[in-house]
Design a protein around this motif. Sequence first.
Motif, PDB file in Angstrom:
ATOM      1  N   TRP A  23      38.478 -41.420  12.129  1.00 31.38           N
ATOM      2  CA  TRP A  23      38.877 -40.965  13.463  1.00 31.38           C
ATOM      3  C   TRP A  23      39.088 -42.171  14.371  1.00 31.38           C
ATOM      4  N   ALA A  24      40.332 -42.609  14.471  1.00 30.32           N
ATOM      5  CA  ALA A  24      40.659 -43.756  15.312  1.00 30.32           C
ATOM      6  C   ALA A  24      40.441 -43.410  16.784  1.00 30.32           C
ATOM      7  N   PRO A  25      40.010 -44.367  17.590  1.00 33.59           N
ATOM      8  CA  PRO A  25      39.801 -44.115  19.024  1.00 33.59           C
ATOM      9  C   PRO A  25      41.101 -43.709  19.718  1.00 33.59           C
ATOM     10  N   GLN A  26      40.951 -42.946  20.781  1.00 32.00           N
ATOM     11  CA  GLN A  26      42.122 -42.417  21.482  1.00 32.00           C
ATOM     12  C   GLN A  26      43.023 -43.523  22.020  1.00 32.00           C
ATOM     13  N   ASP A  27      42.444 -44.590  22.553  1.00 36.64           N
ATOM     14  CA  ASP A  27      43.294 -45.638  23.113  1.00 36.64           C
ATOM     15  C   ASP A  27      44.127 -46.321  22.038  1.00 36.64           C
ATOM     16  N   VAL A  28      43.550 -46.446  20.843  1.00 38.62           N
ATOM     17  CA  VAL A  28      44.284 -47.060  19.726  1.00 38.62           C
ATOM     18  C   VAL A  28      45.430 -46.149  19.292  1.00 38.62           C
ATOM     19  N   VAL A  29      45.144 -44.863  19.197  1.00 41.31           N
ATOM     20  CA  VAL A  29      46.174 -43.889  18.822  1.00 41.31           C
ATOM     21  C   VAL A  29      47.283 -43.865  19.872  1.00 41.31           C
ATOM     22  N   THR A  30      46.909 -43.844  21.128  1.00 39.32           N
ATOM     23  CA  THR A  30      47.895 -43.779  22.209  1.00 39.32           C
ATOM     24  C   THR A  30      48.845 -44.968  22.167  1.00 39.32           C
ATOM     25  N   ARG A  31      48.312 -46.166  21.928  1.00 40.43           N
ATOM     26  CA  ARG A  31      49.164 -47.364  21.863  1.00 40.43           C
ATOM     27  C   ARG A  31      50.121 -47.320  20.678  1.00 40.43           C
ATOM     28  N   ALA A  32      49.709 -46.642  19.611  1.00 41.79           N
ATOM     29  CA  ALA A  32      50.515 -46.641  18.391  1.00 41.79           C
ATOM     30  C   ALA A  32      51.596 -45.561  18.373  1.00 41.79           C
ATOM     31  N   ILE A  33      51.499 -44.567  19.224  1.00 42.90           N
ATOM     32  CA  ILE A  33      52.410 -43.424  19.171  1.00 42.90           C
ATOM     33  C   ILE A  33      53.869 -43.886  19.203  1.00 42.90           C
ATOM     34  N   TYR A  34      54.649 -43.314  18.294  1.00 42.27           N
ATOM     35  CA  TYR A  34      56.081 -43.618  18.224  1.00 42.27           C
ATOM     36  C   TYR A  34      56.862 -42.315  18.326  1.00 42.27           C
ATOM     37  N   ARG A  35      57.846 -42.304  19.198  1.00 39.26           N
ATOM     38  CA  ARG A  35      58.699 -41.134  19.388  1.00 39.26           C
ATOM     39  C   ARG A  35      60.129 -41.499  19.037  1.00 39.26           C
ATOM     40  N   LYS A  36      60.741 -40.667  18.222  1.00 37.30           N
ATOM     41  CA  LYS A  36      62.126 -40.893  17.828  1.00 37.30           C
ATOM     42  C   LYS A  36      62.983 -39.796  18.442  1.00 37.30           C
ATOM     43  N   PRO A  37      63.841 -40.131  19.371  1.00 36.82           N
ATOM     44  CA  PRO A  37      64.662 -39.103  20.022  1.00 36.82           C
ATOM     45  C   PRO A  37      65.670 -38.501  19.056  1.00 36.82           C
ATOM     46  N   GLY A  38      66.209 -37.361  19.459  1.00 34.43           N
ATOM     47  CA  GLY A  38      67.208 -36.709  18.625  1.00 34.43           C
ATOM     48  C   GLY A  38      66.622 -35.572  17.826  1.00 34.43           C
ATOM     49  N   ARG A  39      67.215 -35.323  16.687  1.00 35.15           N
ATOM     50  CA  ARG A  39      66.861 -34.157  15.890  1.00 35.15           C
ATOM     51  C   ARG A  39      65.409 -34.219  15.434  1.00 35.15           C
ATOM     52  N   LYS A  40      64.839 -33.039  15.238  1.00 35.29           N
ATOM     53  CA  LYS A  40      63.489 -32.914  14.690  1.00 35.29           C
ATOM     54  C   LYS A  40      63.603 -32.524  13.220  1.00 35.29           C
ATOM     55  N   TYR A  41      62.725 -33.054  12.410  1.00 32.90           N
ATOM     56  CA  TYR A  41      62.825 -32.799  10.972  1.00 32.90           C
ATOM     57  C   TYR A  41      61.481 -33.010  10.291  1.00 32.90           C
ATOM     58  N   ILE A  42      61.420 -32.498   9.078  1.00 31.87           N
ATOM     59  CA  ILE A  42      60.261 -32.681   8.208  1.00 31.87           C
ATOM     60  C   ILE A  42      60.766 -33.267   6.898  1.00 31.87           C
TER      61      ILE A  42
END
Length: 203
Positions: A23-42
């Motif tokens: 369970w990584a700390p919230q601040d570490v997770v928040t800094r790492a978040i990556y968002r890719k605009p455009g279509r959503k997919y799996i």
Amino acid sequence: MNRRGFLVGLPLALSACTAQEVWAPQDVVTRAIYRKPGRKYITLYTMKNVDSDNGAHSSLLINASQRVLFDPAGSFEQKVMPERNDVLFGATPRLENFYVSFHARSTYYVVGQSVDVSPEVAEQALNLALVSGPVAQANCARVTSRILRQLPGFENIRQTWGPNRIQEDFAKLPDVTTLEYREDDADDKTLALAEISAILRGE
């Protein structure tokens, strides 16, 4: 790494194999978040034996409000991708490529199957992944199929312990794109992991 293309045993009783919580700390997770605009997919990743074609591992790349890798009972660990119970945050395209390269080697290849989904379905997949771990060894396909079959449009995915069965069912979804990733690296993932780590450290 030498890259070509770009980029099971019996089920174990859950009581016999406990997964380790991460369970990584919230601040570490928040800094790492990556968002890719455009279509959503799996994207469903299936790691397969070169000689037998038997599936050895299943995982999911989910592009929703953020882009994550759900790697149930996986062994890909990087400081740049903080983990919370098998969910790896900060899944940039570059790190996704490293993830695939880590698994592809002389004895295993990787099949990636992608399908576009609505933002709502992508977000549902993300939320299911976030609460599905930690996953015990030999349970990757069981949990991956359980997540997928709960999503609208994925009801044909059978609950299974077998990665190949998920791959077969996923292939029947409309408008699936499929790629294979093959490399001829030595059959030792620790070497690949060390090389990837060195690259990410800038060595």
